[in-house]
Design a protein around this motif. Structure first.
Motif, PDB file in Angstrom:
ATOM      1  N   ASN A   1     -15.956  -3.337   3.097  1.00 11.15           N
ATOM      2  CA  ASN A   1     -15.392  -3.324   4.464  1.00 11.15           C
ATOM      3  C   ASN A   1     -16.000  -4.355   5.383  1.00 11.15           C
ATOM      4  O   ASN A   1     -15.332  -5.169   6.051  1.00 11.15           O
ATOM      5  CB  ASN A   1     -15.047  -2.257   5.154  1.00 11.15           C
ATOM      6  CG  ASN A   1     -13.638  -1.406   4.596  1.00 11.15           C
ATOM      7  OD1 ASN A   1     -12.947  -1.993   4.310  1.00 11.15           O
ATOM      8  ND2 ASN A   1     -13.774  -0.094   4.322  1.00 11.15           N
TER       9      ASN A   1
ATOM     10  N   ILE B   1      -5.379  -5.316   0.360  1.00  9.61           N
ATOM     11  CA  ILE B   1      -4.980  -3.791   0.388  1.00  9.61           C
ATOM     12  C   ILE B   1      -6.043  -3.174   1.278  1.00  9.61           C
ATOM     13  O   ILE B   1      -5.853  -2.668   2.013  1.00  9.61           O
ATOM     14  CB  ILE B   1      -4.927  -3.302  -1.149  1.00  9.61           C
ATOM     15  CG1 ILE B   1      -3.668  -3.935  -1.722  1.00  9.61           C
ATOM     16  CG2 ILE B   1      -5.066  -1.760  -1.012  1.00  9.61           C
ATOM     17  CD1 ILE B   1      -3.804  -3.508  -3.335  1.00  9.61           C
TER      18      ILE B   1
ATOM     19  N   GLU C   1      -5.691  -0.967   4.523  1.00 11.69           N
ATOM     20  CA  GLU C   1      -6.405   0.188   4.779  1.00 11.69           C
ATOM     21  C   GLU C   1      -7.159   0.250   5.858  1.00 11.69           C
ATOM     22  O   GLU C   1      -7.428   1.634   6.445  1.00 11.69           O
ATOM     23  CB  GLU C   1      -7.020   0.618   3.426  1.00 11.69           C
ATOM     24  CG  GLU C   1      -6.020   0.804   2.125  1.00 11.69           C
ATOM     25  CD  GLU C   1      -5.241   1.839   2.436  1.00 11.69           C
ATOM     26  OE1 GLU C   1      -4.943   2.555   3.202  1.00 11.69           O
ATOM     27  OE2 GLU C   1      -4.265   2.134   1.436  1.00 11.69           O
ATOM     28  N   ARG C   2      -8.038  -0.708   6.092  1.00 17.15           N
ATOM     29  CA  ARG C   2      -8.982  -0.758   7.236  1.00 17.15           C
ATOM     30  C   ARG C   2      -8.372  -0.282   8.529  1.00 17.15           C
ATOM     31  O   ARG C   2      -8.815   0.406   9.311  1.00 17.15           O
ATOM     32  CB  ARG C   2      -9.533  -2.292   7.552  1.00 17.15           C
ATOM     33  CG  ARG C   2     -10.744  -2.459   6.967  1.00 17.15           C
ATOM     34  CD  ARG C   2     -11.361  -3.770   6.857  1.00 17.15           C
ATOM     35  NE  ARG C   2     -11.104  -4.307   8.000  1.00 17.15           N
ATOM     36  CZ  ARG C   2     -11.614  -4.519   9.234  1.00 17.15           C
ATOM     37  NH1 ARG C   2     -12.854  -3.718   9.591  1.00 17.15           N
ATOM     38  NH2 ARG C   2     -11.240  -5.131  10.284  1.00 17.15           N
TER      39      ARG C   2
ATOM     40  N   VAL D   1       0.774  -0.996   0.113  1.00 17.79           N
ATOM     41  CA  VAL D   1      -0.067   0.031   0.068  1.00 17.79           C
ATOM     42  C   VAL D   1       0.805   1.251  -0.179  1.00 17.79           C
ATOM     43  O   VAL D   1       0.338   2.271  -0.144  1.00 17.79           O
ATOM     44  CB  VAL D   1      -0.890   0.031   1.182  1.00 17.79           C
ATOM     45  CG1 VAL D   1      -1.928  -1.041   1.091  1.00 17.79           C
ATOM     46  CG2 VAL D   1      -0.399  -0.113   2.492  1.00 17.79           C
TER      47      VAL D   1
ATOM     48  N   GLU E   1      -2.061   9.621   7.643  1.00 17.07           N
ATOM     49  CA  GLU E   1      -2.213   8.219   6.821  1.00 17.07           C
ATOM     50  C   GLU E   1      -0.763   7.912   6.518  1.00 17.07           C
ATOM     51  O   GLU E   1      -0.494   6.497   6.256  1.00 17.07           O
ATOM     52  CB  GLU E   1      -3.041   8.477   5.459  1.00 17.07           C
ATOM     53  CG  GLU E   1      -4.488   8.749   5.883  1.00 17.07           C
ATOM     54  CD  GLU E   1      -5.118   9.214   4.591  1.00 17.07           C
ATOM     55  OE1 GLU E   1      -4.636   9.664   3.794  1.00 17.07           O
ATOM     56  OE2 GLU E   1      -6.564   9.373   4.656  1.00 17.07           O
TER      57      GLU E   1
ATOM     58  N   LYS F   1      -2.059   6.881   1.126  1.00 20.68           N
ATOM     59  CA  LYS F   1      -3.278   6.197   0.964  1.00 20.68           C
ATOM     60  C   LYS F   1      -3.734   6.487  -0.555  1.00 20.68           C
ATOM     61  O   LYS F   1      -3.891   7.635  -0.976  1.00 20.68           O
ATOM     62  CB  LYS F   1      -4.324   6.686   1.844  1.00 20.68           C
ATOM     63  CG  LYS F   1      -5.595   5.978   1.747  1.00 20.68           C
ATOM     64  CD  LYS F   1      -6.636   6.307   2.950  1.00 20.68           C
ATOM     65  CE  LYS F   1      -7.697   5.495   2.782  1.00 20.68           C
ATOM     66  NZ  LYS F   1      -8.667   5.661   3.983  1.00 20.68           N
ATOM     67  N   GLN F   2      -3.987   5.437  -1.304  1.00 22.91           N
ATOM     68  CA  GLN F   2      -4.182   5.692  -2.852  1.00 22.91           C
ATOM     69  C   GLN F   2      -5.815   5.266  -2.887  1.00 22.91           C
ATOM     70  O   GLN F   2      -6.389   5.921  -4.062  1.00 22.91           O
ATOM     71  CB  GLN F   2      -3.557   4.699  -3.640  1.00 22.91           C
ATOM     72  CG  GLN F   2      -1.925   4.867  -3.523  1.00 22.91           C
ATOM     73  CD  GLN F   2      -1.665   6.360  -3.976  1.00 22.91           C
ATOM     74  OE1 GLN F   2      -2.017   6.604  -4.862  1.00 22.91           O
ATOM     75  NE2 GLN F   2      -0.569   6.714  -3.449  1.00 22.91           N
TER      76      GLN F   2
ATOM     77  N   ASP G   1      -9.926   4.405  -1.101  1.00 16.48           N
ATOM     78  CA  ASP G   1     -10.913   4.174  -0.231  1.00 16.48           C
ATOM     79  C   ASP G   1     -11.860   2.895  -0.660  1.00 16.48           C
ATOM     80  O   ASP G   1     -12.253   2.844  -1.604  1.00 16.48           O
ATOM     81  CB  ASP G   1     -11.853   5.393   0.266  1.00 16.48           C
ATOM     82  CG  ASP G   1     -10.990   6.414   1.011  1.00 16.48           C
ATOM     83  OD1 ASP G   1     -11.082   7.770   0.818  1.00 16.48           O
ATOM     84  OD2 ASP G   1     -10.028   6.107   1.689  1.00 16.48           O
TER      85      ASP G   1
ATOM     86  N   ARG H   1      -5.232   1.339   8.716  1.00 15.60           N
ATOM     87  CA  ARG H   1      -4.323   2.297   8.639  1.00 15.60           C
ATOM     88  C   ARG H   1      -4.426   3.535   9.807  1.00 15.60           C
ATOM     89  O   ARG H   1      -3.327   4.107  10.346  1.00 15.60           O
ATOM     90  CB  ARG H   1      -4.135   3.054   7.211  1.00 15.60           C
ATOM     91  CG  ARG H   1      -3.183   3.982   6.908  1.00 15.60           C
ATOM     92  CD  ARG H   1      -3.546   4.648   5.439  1.00 15.60           C
ATOM     93  NE  ARG H   1      -3.043   3.868   4.344  1.00 15.60           N
ATOM     94  CZ  ARG H   1      -1.880   4.143   3.974  1.00 15.60           C
ATOM     95  NH1 ARG H   1      -1.011   4.784   4.475  1.00 15.60           N
ATOM     96  NH2 ARG H   1      -1.601   3.167   2.917  1.00 15.60           N
ATOM     97  N   ASN H   2      -5.697   3.862   9.941  1.00 16.10           N
ATOM     98  CA  ASN H   2      -5.830   4.967  10.737  1.00 16.10           C
ATOM     99  C   ASN H   2      -5.399   4.863  12.171  1.00 16.10           C
ATOM    100  O   ASN H   2      -5.175   5.415  13.088  1.00 16.10           O
ATOM    101  CB  ASN H   2      -7.051   5.676  10.645  1.00 16.10           C
ATOM    102  CG  ASN H   2      -7.218   6.616   9.559  1.00 16.10           C
ATOM    103  OD1 ASN H   2      -6.143   7.125   9.015  1.00 16.10           O
ATOM    104  ND2 ASN H   2      -8.485   6.837   9.137  1.00 16.10           N
TER     105      ASN H   2
END
Length: 532
Positions: free
Chosen positions: A60, A271, A275-276, A47, A513, A51-52, A54, A278-279
């Motif tokens: 999700n 991916i 991304e889930r 990734v 991010e 962040k590329q 959503d 990441r924050n």
């Protein structure tokens, strides 16, 4: 509609922000080449820092459902097997029913051997696992301890039992740290306590949760065998060892090492899984041992408060996991009745664990659920002391021993606390190792609070449980206050950085991010938020 909504790449001239000593040399154009191999997280391979894309909420939710049907059940099978094997001594001891040869103080020493092996190997095993594929290392250890458990059936003497229990502790010492890491890689903070409770429910002490329900019935069934060919306790060890080997093979085949190596996920799902989380700023995996993060873990006051909390919880566990059946028997029940009567306590403890896990995530709390779990135990211990030798109190004493079992979910919440409040892979494994090493020390001490001279009432041990868990209440409130205070300081620091660098809210989101997979510790990363 596509499952992915493409986002524009952020300004490559904006640099990642972590702390004053964060790696400032990398920029938006440098993803895997400069930092992923040693400094950053292996997630950067998939990734990158920026962040590329959503993923939709529905996508999700489907992904989380897929993970829920895959990872927690495997974790539960591992934990179920581990604690069933660890407490097999408790079931095997029912002489003359089981014809178990180890008695008296030798039994206490054999009980301790497991935790001595656990303690000796805890730090080496977590650092070895950092260098290797995590799930493969875990699965191999499970197969090995299954073989060791089966070997108990051939043990001819106290010395052989001691040595085998020592090896069992060594091989099982990697379980909790590995499972905590796996859960933290795949789940967001507000999902972690619930998922940890799903596997910890197998062992929600007193008689170790659902493990006791299964183990009690297995031992009860074996107890009807007259032992004319083989001692019943040997059958128990052969059955449980074989089960462990099967579970270990399943882990080797299906358990993922991390989202990057999740064999049942598509590339897009891998991916999305990254991304889930990441924050949350927790990262996934890094195979470089960072001594600075070891130092930070050791110097963090919260680490030592977690260690103290684990000690206060583990001493009662060490006693009750090996002596709960003897306590129930002392109320006036037969050995066979005791095996069955231990099972409701496991069910009550399991329900408490699931509730506390749900509450912890629902309210974003970690310490309050511990308080909820240990207060009934304090009440139950007081009843066991106060009602001792009272005529007609048999039912009340049995109810009290069931109440005592609720404290087990406290350790589950401590695991969730570590998962949610620690970042930096080396710091995570260090804190987990310190927690589990303390768990071992506490359990070693716990085997000595129920001494043969105090049988059958074991009043000193029951008093110790009540006092230790009362002290735990104060530690919970202190940890909660410290995390709240640290979050306030991070907010103040972030506001100063915004003013100094002229960041907008969008800039802050972007920098948050980009810092997610740099393998920064929670203190290095200004964007990390602690869960109280």
């Amino acid at each position: 509609m596509s499952s992915i909504l493409e986002q524009p790449s952020p300004d490559p001239d904006k640099r990642a922000f972590g702390s004053e000593n964060a790696d400032e040399k990398t920029d938006g154009a440098t993803t895997e080449s400069a930092i992923d191999s040693r400094d950053g997280d292996e997630a950067l391979v998939l990734v990158g820092r920026d962040k590329q894309a959503d993923f939709t909420d529905e996508y999700n939710r489907r992904l989380r459902r897929k993970l829920d049907l895959w990872i927690p059940p495997l974790c539960a099978a591992v934990y179920f097997t581990q604690f069933l094997d660890k407490t097999s001594l408790n079931y095997a001891r029912h002489a003359p029913i089981m014809n178990f040869p180890i008695k008296g103080q030798n039994y206490n020493l054999v009980s301790q051997a497991f935790y001595i092996g656990f303690l000796v190997w805890e730090f080496p095993t977590v650092y070895i696992s950092q260098k290797l594929r995590l799930a493969k290392y875990l699965g191999t250890n499970i197969v090995l301890w299954g073989i060791v458990l089966m070997a108990h059936a051939a043990a001819p003497s106290f010395g052989a039992f001691f040595a085998l229990r020592f090896l069992l502790g060594m091989f099982e010492s990697c379980v909790a740290p590995s499972l905590i890491l796996i859960i933290s890689m795949f789940y967001k903070k507000e999902e972690q306590a619930t998922r940890i409770s799903w596997f910890y429910v197998m062992v929600s002490h007193i008689a170790n949760g659902l493990t006791s329900v299964f183990g009690g019935f297995v031992a009860y069934g074996i107890s009807f065998y007259d032992g004319h060919r083989i001692a019943p306790y040997k059958i128990l060890y052969l059955v449980l060892g074989g089960l462990a080997i099967i579970v270990g093979i399943c882990v080797l085949i299906w358990m993922p090492d991390s989202p990057v190596h999740a064999q049942l996920l598509t590339q897009e799902e891998k991916i999305a899984a990254l991304e889930r989380v990441r924050n949350d700023q927790g990262g996934t995996s890094n195979r470089t041992l960072k001594l600075a993060q070891v130092k930070e873990a050791v110097l963090d006051i919260r680490t030592w408060l977690v260690v103290l909390s684990t000690m206060l919880t583990s001493i009662p566990n060490g006693g009750l996991s090996n002596f709960s059946n003897q306590i129930i028997k002392s109320f006036g029940y037969t050995s066979k009745q005791t095996l069955i009567l231990s099972t409701p306590g496991g069910a009550i403890a399991a329900g408490t664990t699931l509730f506390c896990g749900w509450y912890s995530d629902k309210k974003g709390e970690r310490m309050t659920p511990i308080v909820i779990a240990i207060v009934p135990t304090i009440v139950g211990a007081a009843m066991l002391i106060g009602l001792n030798n009272k005529s007609g109190a048999k039912g009340a004493l049995l109810f009290a021993i069931y109440l005592v079992g609720t404290f087990g979910s406290a350790l589950s919440t401590i695991y969730a606390y570590n998962a949610s409040n620690t970042s930096g892979h080396t710091k995570k494994v260090t804190v987990n190792a310190m927690t589990l090493a303390t768990f071992s020390v506490g359990n070693i001490i716990g085997t000595e609070i129920f001494l043969p001279k105090d049988a059958p009432a074991y009043i000193p041990g029951k008093i110790a449980i009540m006092v230790l868990l009362t002290a735990q209440l104060f530690i919970c409130f202190l940890l909660r206050w410290i995390n709240t205070r640290m979050n306030a300081k991070k907010r103040e620091h972030l506001e100063k950085e915004k003013a100094r660098k002229g960041w907008t809210d969008a800039d802050v989101r972007r920098e948050r991010e980009r810092s997610a997979f740099l393998d920064l510790s929670d203190k290095q990363n200004i964007f990390f938020v602690y869960t109280s």
